[in-house]
Design an enzyme around this catalytic site. Sequence first.
Site, PDB file in Angstrom:
ATOM      1  N   UNK A  93       0.809  -1.220   0.000  1.00  0.00           N
ATOM      2  CA  UNK A  93       0.000   0.000   0.000  1.00  0.00           C
ATOM      3  C   UNK A  93       0.841   1.269   0.000  1.00  0.00           C
ATOM      4  CB  THR A 127     -17.478   9.701   5.144  1.00  0.00           C
ATOM      5  OG1 THR A 127     -18.007   8.448   4.683  1.00  0.00           O
ATOM      6  CG2 THR A 127     -18.610  10.663   5.436  1.00  0.00           C
ATOM      7  CG  ASP A 154      -8.082  -2.326  -1.191  1.00  0.00           C
ATOM      8  OD1 ASP A 154      -7.348  -1.321  -1.162  1.00  0.00           O
ATOM      9  OD2 ASP A 154      -9.060  -2.477  -0.446  1.00  0.00           O
ATOM     10  CG  ASP A 206     -11.560  -1.997   2.215  1.00  0.00           C
ATOM     11  OD1 ASP A 206     -10.969  -1.483   3.185  1.00  0.00           O
ATOM     12  OD2 ASP A 206     -11.172  -1.893   1.048  1.00  0.00           O
ATOM     13  N   GLY A 223     -12.411 -12.648 -13.064  1.00  0.00           N
ATOM     14  CA  GLY A 223     -11.326 -11.700 -12.923  1.00  0.00           C
ATOM     15  C   GLY A 223     -10.954 -11.057 -14.233  1.00  0.00           C
ATOM     16  CG  ASP A 249      -9.358  -1.439   6.423  1.00  0.00           C
ATOM     17  OD1 ASP A 249      -9.767  -0.311   6.083  1.00  0.00           O
ATOM     18  OD2 ASP A 249      -9.127  -2.350   5.609  1.00  0.00           O
TER      19      ASP A 249
END
Length: 346
Positions: A17, A47, A67, A90, A138, A226
């Site tokens: 990340u 938010t 992600d 998440d 995918g 998270d």
Amino acid sequence: MTNKKIKLTQTVKAAGUAAKLGPEGLADALAGLNRPADPRLIVGPETSDDGGVYCLTPEIALIESCDVITPPADAPRAFGRIAAANALSDIYAMGGRPLTAMNLAFFPACSLQPEVLGEVLAGGQDALNEAGCCLVGGHTVEDDELKYGLSVTGTVHPEQVLRNSTARPGDCLLLTKPLGSGILSTAVKGEMATVEQEAEAVAWMSLLNRAAAELMLRYTPSACTDITGFGLIGHSCEMALGSGVTIRLYLDAVPLMQGVTDQVADGMVPAGCYRNRSYYLSRIDAGDCDPERLLPLFDPQTSGGLLIALQPGAAALFQAEAAENSIFCVLIGDVLPRAELPVIVV
């Protein structure tokens, strides 16, 4: 490149990340976008929550999240599992149950063998199997660097959605994983991490937030998020600003992975950590805290822990039951009425 010699972290510019666009650049990019106008949208982008929530029926809402990360670990299968754990998190943070997922793979076919991608996908499947989440398909793109992640759909009752914007003064703040994955991944990439440090980072990043989330739901949390790419400080700022409160963090209580302090002293700090600090430092009151000790709080986490806001009585019970069930949990702060700045570090 042969599979035996692969060190995936060395094939990318930034690991995990820490490769995310920084908060300032992201804010600039999103500035001109308008909120979607749909009465069934329960939680949207306004938010900066962990996912979007869309109401289907009076009893069913969908949580949508996505992600994609670069490798924070050298082993392909470990990378795949970490990426999936990161994507699933998440859904857990919003009080939901993962239902389906789709792989998103960006692969440098000219420099890595197809078997590497197969191992990455197998690692992702390992995490999905543990979560009881069904892989439905995918998409792949040939790219210069390896990236992998998932879009995940979960379900939750519309009246039981957990948000990052509903913390209340008096809440205790609990963290369910130690910090430092970005710093240790950078050390792995630079071949400065010990075997033990690398193993600990991989273990924490591979751990699903499922057990902590399931226990959390028994104690009616006020809010949850998270800790990922914007670090503990960044996600605390989001929670505080969204909730109209100030969050106080206890620096000495914040848990760190083994070796993080030493790696910071040796300069093994990802660029994303400095981007986070540059953006958020003016938004916090850190008093006379040592700047070097503050750095891990800005560290971009990959598959980080849950930051849970609970009333004091519930927090004590949660901590006790977490200890009985070997679920990591540390009290790291509390929630105050709104002060001048959204986050205070003491």
